[in-house]
Design a protein around this motif. Sequence first.
Motif, PDB file in Angstrom:
ATOM      1  N   VAL A   1       0.844  -1.206   0.000  1.00 44.18           N
ATOM      2  CA  VAL A   1       0.000   0.000   0.000  1.00 44.18           C
ATOM      3  C   VAL A   1       0.874   1.249   0.000  1.00 44.18           C
ATOM      4  N   PHE A   2       1.908   1.271   0.847  1.00 42.83           N
ATOM      5  CA  PHE A   2       2.794   2.439   0.897  1.00 42.83           C
ATOM      6  C   PHE A   2       3.468   2.662  -0.458  1.00 42.83           C
ATOM      7  N   LYS A   3       3.970   1.605  -1.053  1.00 42.86           N
ATOM      8  CA  LYS A   3       4.639   1.700  -2.351  1.00 42.86           C
ATOM      9  C   LYS A   3       3.690   2.233  -3.415  1.00 42.86           C
ATOM     10  N   GLN A   4       2.456   1.781  -3.415  1.00 44.77           N
ATOM     11  CA  GLN A   4       1.495   2.261  -4.402  1.00 44.77           C
ATOM     12  C   GLN A   4       1.179   3.741  -4.220  1.00 44.77           C
ATOM     13  N   LEU A   5       1.236   4.223  -2.995  1.00 44.94           N
ATOM     14  CA  LEU A   5       0.994   5.645  -2.753  1.00 44.94           C
ATOM     15  C   LEU A   5       2.144   6.503  -3.257  1.00 44.94           C
ATOM     16  N   VAL A   6       3.356   6.024  -3.056  1.00 48.66           N
ATOM     17  CA  VAL A   6       4.550   6.788  -3.397  1.00 48.66           C
ATOM     18  C   VAL A   6       4.895   6.676  -4.881  1.00 48.66           C
ATOM     19  N   ASP A   7       4.830   5.475  -5.387  1.00 52.38           N
ATOM     20  CA  ASP A   7       5.230   5.205  -6.764  1.00 52.38           C
ATOM     21  C   ASP A   7       4.386   4.049  -7.262  1.00 52.38           C
ATOM     22  N   PRO A   8       3.239   4.351  -7.860  1.00 52.76           N
ATOM     23  CA  PRO A   8       2.352   3.262  -8.271  1.00 52.76           C
ATOM     24  C   PRO A   8       3.093   2.195  -9.064  1.00 52.76           C
ATOM     25  N   ALA A   9       2.966   1.003  -8.564  1.00 55.73           N
ATOM     26  CA  ALA A   9       3.632  -0.134  -9.190  1.00 55.73           C
ATOM     27  C   ALA A   9       2.642  -1.289  -9.224  1.00 55.73           C
ATOM     28  N   ASP A  10       2.926  -2.243 -10.038  1.00 54.60           N
ATOM     29  CA  ASP A  10       2.071  -3.409 -10.136  1.00 54.60           C
ATOM     30  C   ASP A  10       2.531  -4.432  -9.103  1.00 54.60           C
ATOM     31  N   PRO A  11       1.718  -4.676  -8.080  1.00 57.37           N
ATOM     32  CA  PRO A  11       2.122  -5.617  -7.031  1.00 57.37           C
ATOM     33  C   PRO A  11       1.764  -7.064  -7.359  1.00 57.37           C
ATOM     34  N   ALA A  12       1.471  -7.357  -8.613  1.00 56.80           N
ATOM     35  CA  ALA A  12       0.946  -8.669  -8.994  1.00 56.80           C
ATOM     36  C   ALA A  12       1.831  -9.827  -8.535  1.00 56.80           C
ATOM     37  N   SER A  13       3.135  -9.729  -8.728  1.00 62.73           N
ATOM     38  CA  SER A  13       3.993 -10.861  -8.351  1.00 62.73           C
ATOM     39  C   SER A  13       4.016 -11.052  -6.836  1.00 62.73           C
ATOM     40  N   ALA A  14       4.050  -9.967  -6.085  1.00 63.01           N
ATOM     41  CA  ALA A  14       4.034 -10.080  -4.623  1.00 63.01           C
ATOM     42  C   ALA A  14       2.696 -10.664  -4.153  1.00 63.01           C
ATOM     43  N   LEU A  15       1.612 -10.227  -4.771  1.00 61.53           N
ATOM     44  CA  LEU A  15       0.298 -10.745  -4.385  1.00 61.53           C
ATOM     45  C   LEU A  15       0.128 -12.211  -4.771  1.00 61.53           C
TER      46      LEU A  15
END
Length: 180
Positions: A152-166
């Motif tokens: 969530v923090f990363k998406q706020l700062v620098d939107p990225a695709d969290p697909a692999s982590a998820l």
Amino acid sequence: MADPSGRTALLRATIVVVASGGLRALTYRGVAAEAGVSHGLVRHHFGTRDQLVAEAMEFAIDESLRGSNMLEQGLTAEEFAGGIESLADRESELQSFQYELLLETRRRPELRPLAERHYRAYREAIERQLGRLGVSDPELTELIWFALDGIVFKQLVDPADPASALRLIRRLISENSARA
């Protein structure tokens, strides 16, 4: 139920002001302007700036958890992880407000109880949801909590695709719920 006093509007305005300008930008006038009311009304409802911040944090936590899927029952591992995926997009002001406040606790230790409340609420919600999924490993729960908070923090700062982590979170939950 309607909010006849307008407190909810003032809390939402507080979140917007802090999310856009940080806690240092928080003034009664700024909140009042955002809510479209007189600044005396903010003081009337909350008394002190610290009380306003505390109530806004409680409001933000409750709204965020309600807006996520962390309180729902009967989710699959896929649904649980998927609910986090767009949390920052759906609720960026709520999330930004909370992180701004968390960072401010480094400078203002008197705000630390608000940070503790924040972390406790999310950690407990994740622990309950994982428990419903059959995951009872406290270390895995902690890992997933840290990973989701970081996403969530990363998406706020620098939107990225969290697909692999998820995908990995889903797999870990599925593998550990199968052992239960």
